[in-house]
Write a protein that holds these residues in place. Structure first.
Motif, short mmCIF file in Angstrom:
data_model
loop_
_atom_site.label_atom_id
_atom_site.label_comp_id
_atom_site.label_asym_id
_atom_site.label_seq_id
_atom_site.Cartn_x
_atom_site.Cartn_y
_atom_site.Cartn_z
N ASP A 26 -6.06 42.20 -27.78
CA ASP A 26 -5.46 42.62 -26.52
C ASP A 26 -6.21 42.02 -25.33
O ASP A 26 -6.12 42.51 -24.22
CB ASP A 26 -5.37 44.14 -26.41
N ALA B 205 0.76 43.93 -34.75
CA ALA B 205 -0.49 43.54 -35.41
C ALA B 205 -0.65 44.39 -36.66
O ALA B 205 -0.22 45.54 -36.68
CB ALA B 205 -1.65 43.74 -34.45
N VAL C 115 -6.79 39.28 -22.42
CA VAL C 115 -5.76 38.60 -21.63
C VAL C 115 -5.57 37.15 -22.06
O VAL C 115 -4.50 36.57 -21.84
CB VAL C 115 -6.07 38.64 -20.12
N ASP C 116 -6.59 36.54 -22.68
CA ASP C 116 -6.43 35.16 -23.11
C ASP C 116 -5.93 35.05 -24.53
O ASP C 116 -5.83 33.96 -25.08
CB ASP C 116 -7.76 34.40 -22.98
N LEU D 154 -8.84 41.96 -12.61
CA LEU D 154 -9.88 41.02 -13.02
C LEU D 154 -10.53 41.43 -14.34
O LEU D 154 -11.42 40.74 -14.84
CB LEU D 154 -10.95 40.92 -11.92
N ARG D 155 -10.12 42.55 -14.89
CA ARG D 155 -10.67 43.02 -16.18
C ARG D 155 -10.08 42.19 -17.33
O ARG D 155 -9.02 41.59 -17.19
CB ARG D 155 -10.32 44.48 -16.41
N PRO D 156 -10.77 42.23 -18.49
CA PRO D 156 -10.33 41.36 -19.59
C PRO D 156 -9.21 41.90 -20.46
O PRO D 156 -8.67 41.17 -21.27
CB PRO D 156 -11.59 41.17 -20.41
N ARG D 157 -8.87 43.19 -20.37
CA ARG D 157 -7.89 43.73 -21.33
C ARG D 157 -6.51 43.84 -20.70
O ARG D 157 -6.38 44.19 -19.53
CB ARG D 157 -8.35 45.10 -21.83
N THR D 158 -5.48 43.60 -21.51
CA THR D 158 -4.12 43.54 -20.97
C THR D 158 -3.68 44.86 -20.34
O THR D 158 -3.00 44.88 -19.33
CB THR D 158 -3.11 43.16 -22.06
N GLU E 106 -10.48 37.07 -28.62
CA GLU E 106 -11.69 37.77 -28.22
C GLU E 106 -12.69 36.76 -27.70
O GLU E 106 -12.80 35.65 -28.23
CB GLU E 106 -12.28 38.52 -29.42
N GLN F 159 -8.50 35.34 -16.36
CA GLN F 159 -9.38 36.03 -15.41
C GLN F 159 -9.85 35.09 -14.32
O GLN F 159 -9.91 35.46 -13.15
CB GLN F 159 -10.58 36.62 -16.14
N HIS G 263 -16.96 41.15 -9.16
CA HIS G 263 -15.60 41.68 -9.11
C HIS G 263 -15.54 42.91 -8.23
O HIS G 263 -14.59 43.11 -7.48
CB HIS G 263 -15.11 42.03 -10.52
N GLY H 114 -3.24 39.42 -32.39
CA GLY H 114 -4.14 40.41 -32.95
C GLY H 114 -5.17 40.91 -31.96
O GLY H 114 -5.99 41.74 -32.28
N GLU I 94 -19.21 35.80 -28.02
CA GLU I 94 -20.48 36.25 -27.41
C GLU I 94 -21.53 36.23 -28.50
O GLU I 94 -21.23 36.41 -29.65
CB GLU I 94 -20.34 37.67 -26.86
#
Lengths: 980, 113
Positions: free
Chosen positions: B104, A790, B106-107, B21-25, B110, A579, A709, B102, B113
């Protein structure tokens, strides 16, 4: 003063010399693993062919003719591919080929049946071609290209046994040093070309005065010297050569003693008329040579590895040649060329002898070996002769050139300055000492048990050594009649009007050089005796004094700090978070154009196309779809997918509206296929359920980030809007579009200009594109073969287990045959031939009306796809045989062959040709060859789409199978426990 | 017409930026799809807009000004097909990464947090 490019209509003899080895290299690579004999005959055939060509050119050479052959390379840049043979190049060609032939013969026996020989011979032949390229290049830039190719092939050959760490390390080191030197050489050559105004060797060689008086002379000299000195393993870059000994011995013999390391000194001899004759030349070249000659010879005495000793000795002898070149008088140059030939002869044979000893005894350790003259009498004799040549014993060739070297050192110092001569004598002593050390393995008794009981090697493995040792003798005894004519050629070609009178004779009477030789001989024997019996030579693990100047260590340290610096930079500046990377990218996308762009000079507004409310209306929908897809993509994937599809459809409609029917068709079909593809992928993603708690738990930081964003997105959208609008209201400048529009029908034989562009004008692009498609399809296939779902998505999805879904009771094909999908099943199966016909129709008309290979391929793929969707993979594959791989291969082949076909008619690659056929029923038909090309495109598109979608569809089958197997496994222990 | 196209490109591109720019693939893929529409139309628009003038030349004697620019069209046609191939590649990497890690995200893991 341009030397004209020669006519290239005659037989391309020189070109064949260079290219035949490369072609043979490809053939060699495709032979089976154990084809030692075939590989040998191929490589030997290449070398013999080269020799025949070279020898047939002897009459021209002896007349002093310079042969030139060439063809265009980059004529716009003044670059021509130019091959040029004069006496010097001829002699080196002969050297490369003769030693090459002998090494190939030797390698036939040396390589073990377990070694993958195709790779070896393939690299060796490629090296031969590259080396001939260096020798025969008539263009300096082209010379550098071949130069780097020799570095590359050397790298591959050193690393031949890549399972060994020392081979990998040695290969890396050799490549880094020599290839870096090659880059310096390139820079130097460019400077030289800048000074002279041409890269043509003949012009450069004739411009010596101009070069030497130029301000950039020193720069050019330094850079070229760096290239030559690294290649010829001169101090301080000599350290790579001993590490290169990890290569198989034929390679050491060929590349690292006889030919490749000679490329550096060859270049210096070659450029002697252009660069030499200044104090800078003498100091740089001569200085490096003197250091190398002493250091190499001294360290060689203390080596325990046979090949290590020979490697340092090679370094020292190369130093000797470099010193001679540095001295730079015509007589010194004669001695240098003579010694290059002599050294190649005796050192190649010594390496081969060392290889035989290694092969027969299983070790190369000088401390273990001894008394071998009893077991290997012939090899021992040969090796002793060759080492005597290396030591400079009279009646052998090494003696002659060494005498000349001594004479030159005396000459350069005059009456007062003796340091050069002292260094020469010291080097002579050292070389006698290490030669004695080398032959000591044949005398005395072995110090330890040998790994293998030695026997004489096969007849033909020894033959190269015999021949070379014999040559040492012949040249040593009768130089004037044996090597004389050859040497004359090389000298005359390289020194031109400076060619001196010289006398090749064994006996020059009592003179100072002879005295020096005698001192060196006896001094060397004494030195060896003292070291052997007083200083315990066998026990020393490193050379005294010089072991601290370890170039290899410095190299490793430099490499390590480079790696560390890179790591530090990555740590400081890089991030592994996608990101953040994308954020940076998008910020740059906004900022950089804003910085670069100015307002256009005038604001002439085009007559606008008017405003159509319907068009605005469809984009209201398209825009709404895009924004809602952005909103929904996190929690409602299916909805988002449908919405994105909506935008895609509107995009297709836009293309249609704005006079691009081909684009509209393609977009529509791609949209369909992409949606199906993504639908198949959705199943493997984790469930994500929107919850009020999650929203509430979002921290302030999350909201800040989202706001940022959002701002970026809005700004990006605005920039694109303004940019698009600014472009659209301005008139287009003159483009090449008119050319295509005017020539499509007359030149390309089709009225659909877009299609003619794709399959004719820019067919090469399309060729590349379908290749990319095929590659991507294969990557997708390969990745999916390794795919592991998975754990939580491996089982059958919840929906399919619900009793409401017929899938829980029936297989897909049962549903389509008799279940609730019966009617659509019949309907879609009937549709298949119709869709095939539609695809054919769009394909056929593509050249004149919207359609073509891409669209037709996609339509056909969709036709198959709906069958899969309806009846499931099992049913379809039981009824239709699809071989997507074959479609891919066939398509690429067809497109490629069509392109090559134009070569047969003497046109450039992919030139289209239109044939007019008269068929009985159909009447006159006009078939451009682009049509066949388009058929290739069609096949590739079908193959790609099928391969990807089928591979993806099969994952569900595989996963189900696995899940049921796991369930069975889980049930087993439970059952057995129950039994207990 | 022009203003509509300009706005359309802007809206699609903006939505695309937000999504990549969102975190999910899956969001990323959707974003790339939208962006590729925007970019394709943008490149296409470089040949300027024309209605009812497809580049199909039925006779050899024509006035080139009466036809839409075929060059951007040919370029965009290839871009659409290549875009399809890369989308397939992203998709396979997406599901492959999800199977391997396991997650989704992007990195591949999870966020903490």
């Amino acid at each position: 003063m341009a030397v004209p490019l020669p006519d290239s209509h005659g037989p391309m003899l020189l070109a064949s010399l260079v290219f035949v080895p490369f072609i043979a290299s490809l053939i060699a690579a495709s032979m089976p693993q154990d084809a030692r004999n075939r590989e040998f005959w191929l490589a030997a055939g290449v070398a013999v062919y080269g020799l025949i060509v070279a020898i047939s050119l002897y009459p021209e050479m002896s007349e002093g003719t310079v042969l030139r052959e060439g063809f265009d390379w980059l004529p716009a840049q003044g670059l021509y591919f130019l091959l040029r043979m004069d006496g010097l190049a001829w002699v080196f060609t002969l050297l490369v080929l003769v030693i090459g032939l002998l090494v190939v013969l030797y390698a036939r026996y040396y390589m073990s049946p377990n070694d993958p020989v195709p790779r070896f011979f393939s690299f060796l032949l490629a090296f031969m071609g590259s080396m001939l390229g260096v020798v025969l290049s008539g263009n300096l830039v082209q010379l550098v290209v071949f130069w780097e190719l020799t570095s590359l092939t050397s790298f591959l050959l050193i690393g031949y046994w890549h399972h060994r760490a020392d081979a990998r390390r040695g290969a890396r080191m050799a490549f880094t040093v020599t290839a870096t030197g090659g880059l310096c050489l390139l820079a130097g050559v460019l400077v030289l070309g800048h000074i002279v105004g041409s890269y043509d060797l003949d012009i450069v060689l004739a411009a010596g005065e101009l070069i030497r008086s130029d301000d950039l002379y020193l720069t050019a000299l330094l850079l070229i010297a760096l290239g030559a000195l690294t290649k010829s393993a001169q101090f301080p870059f000599h350290f790579w050569l001993p590490h290169a000994m990890a290569a198989p011995t034929p390679v050491s013999s060929y590349l690292h003693s006889a030919t490749m390391v000679k490329a550096g000194v060859f270049l210096l001899v070659r450029l002697w008329p252009a660069l030499a004759g200044t104090p800078e030349w003498t100091w740089i070249i001569g200085g490096a040579g003197v250091c190398t000659l002493l250091i190499g010879a001294f360290i060689a005495i203390f080596q325990h590895d046979l090949k290590g000793l020979l490697a340092y000795s090679t370094i020292s002898h190369l130093g000797l040649i470099t010193v001679l070149i540095g001295i730079g008088t015509p007589l010194a140059m004669v001695a240098a060329i003579f010694h290059i030939l002599n050294h190649a002869t005796f050192k190649a044979s010594l390496f081969m002898a060392a290889g035989i000893i290694d092969h027969e005894t299983g070790t190369r350790d000088l401390r273990l070996l001894g008394g071998l003259r009893h077991k290997l009498p012939v090899t021992a004799t040969l090796a002793i002769v060759a080492s005597a040549a290396m030591a400079g014993v009279p009646l052998l060739n090494g003696f002659l050139s060494k005498e000349m070297f001594f004479a030159e050192t005396l000459h350069v110092g005059g009456d007062r300055n003796w340091w050069m001569s002292v260094a020469a004598v010291a080097m002579g002593m050292f070389s006698v000492a290490y030669s004695l050390r080398f032959i000591s393995i044949f005398f005395g008794k072995p110090a330890g048990e040998l790994p293998r009981d030695p026997h004489e090697p096969p007849r033909w493995m020894r033959f190269p050594v015999e021949l070379l040792a014999f040559t040492c003798l012949v040249v040593g005894i009768a130089p004037a009649i044996s090597i004389g004519p050859v040497l004359d050629l090389a000298v005359a070609a390289s020194l031109r009007e400076h060619t001196p009178d010289y006398n090749l004779a064994t006996w020059h009477g009592w003179n100072l050089p002879l005295v020096m030789s005698i001192i060196a001989l006896f001094g060397g024997i004494t030195l060896y005796a003292v070291l052997r019996w007083r200083f315990n030579l066998r026990e020393r693990t490193r050379a005294p004094l010089l072991s601290h100047f370890n170039g290899a260590q410095a190299y490793e340290t430099a490499m390590q700090s480079l790696t560390r610096a890179a790591e530090w930079l990555v740590r400081r500046l890089g991030t592994s978070k996608l990101q953040k990377q994308l954020l940076m990218l998008m910020l740059m996308l906004l900022i950089v154009p804003l910085l670069l762009a100015g307002l256009p000079p005038d604001w002439t507004i085009l007559p606008l196309e008017g405003f159509d409310p319907l068009f605005a209306g469809i984009w209201l929908i398209g825009g709404a779809c895009a924004v809602s897809a952005a909103w929904m993509a996190k929690y409602h994937r299916l909805t988002a997918l449908v919405l994105v599809g909506g935008t895609g459809i509107i995009t297709a409609a836009t293309f249609l509206w704005l006079s691009a029917p081909d684009l509209a068709l393609t977009q529509l079909m791609v949209e369909t296929v992409t949606t199906v593809l993504l639908l198949l992928g959705l199943r493997w993603l984790p469930p994500r359920i929107e919850s009020a708690e999650m929203q509430a738990a979002a921290s302030r930081r999350d909201w800040t980030r989202r706001a940022l964003h959002m701002m970026l997105a809005v700004a990006g959208g605005l920039v694109m809007t303004v940019l698009t609008y600014a472009v659209l209201v301005h008139p287009a400048s003159d483009t090449i579009a008119d050319f295509f529009l005017l020539n499509a029908l007359s030149g390309g034989g089709g009225s659909n200009v877009v299609n003619v562009l794709l399959v004719d004008f820019r067919a090469f692009d399309t060729m590349g594109e379908i290749t990319v498609l095929a590659i991507v399809a294969l990557i997708v296939y390969a990745l999916l073969r390794r795919f592991r779902p998975a754990p939580d998505s491996a089982e059958v999805p919840q929906q399919q287990l619900h009793a409401f879904d017929p899938a829980s009771r029936q297989t897909p094909s049962e549903q389509a045959d008799s279940g609730y999908l019966f009617v659509p099943g019949v309907y879609l199966r009937t549709l298949l031939p119709f869709m095939g016909v539609i695809a054919a129709y769009f394909f056929m008309r593509g050249h004149n009306l919207p359609g073509g290979g891409f669209v037709a391929g996609l339509i056909f793929a969709v036709a198959i796809l709906v069958q899969y969707m309806l009846a499931g993979a099992t049913w379809v594959e039981a009824h239709i045989t699809l071989r997507p791989h074959r479609w891919l291969g066939f398509g690429l082949l067809l497109a490629g062959v069509t392109g090559l076909g134009s070569w047969a008619f003497g046109h450039p690659f992919l030139t289209s040709h239109t044939a007019h056929l008269h068929l009985p029923v159909l009447g006159e038909l006009h078939v451009p060859s682009a049509f066949v090309f388009d058929l290739g495109v069609f096949a590739v598109v079908v193959g790609t789409t099928m391969l990807m979608l089928v591979a993806l569809a099969h994952q569900s089958l595989r996963a189900h199978k696995k899940a049921s197997e796991q369930a069975a496994d889980a049930a087993m222990p439970a059952a057995s426990e129950g039994a207990l | 017409m022009e203003i509509v196209i300009a706005l359309a490109v802007g809206v699609m591109f903006g939505s695309g930026i937000w999504l990549i720019l969102r975190p999910r693939t899956f969001q990323l893929i959707t974003g790339l799809l939208l962006m590729s529409y925007a970019v394709n139309i943008f490149i296409f628009a470089m040949g300027r807009l024309s209605v009812d003038r497809p580049p199909i030349t039925l006779s050899p004697d024509i006035d080139p000004a009466q036809f839409a620019d075929p060059l951007p069209q040919a370029l965009v046609l290839t871009a659409i097909v290549i875009g399809f191939a890369t989308t397939a590649l992203y998709l396979v990497i997406m599901i492959g990464a999800r199977g391997l890690t396991g997650s989704d995200h992007v990195d591949g893991k999870e966020p903490r947090e």
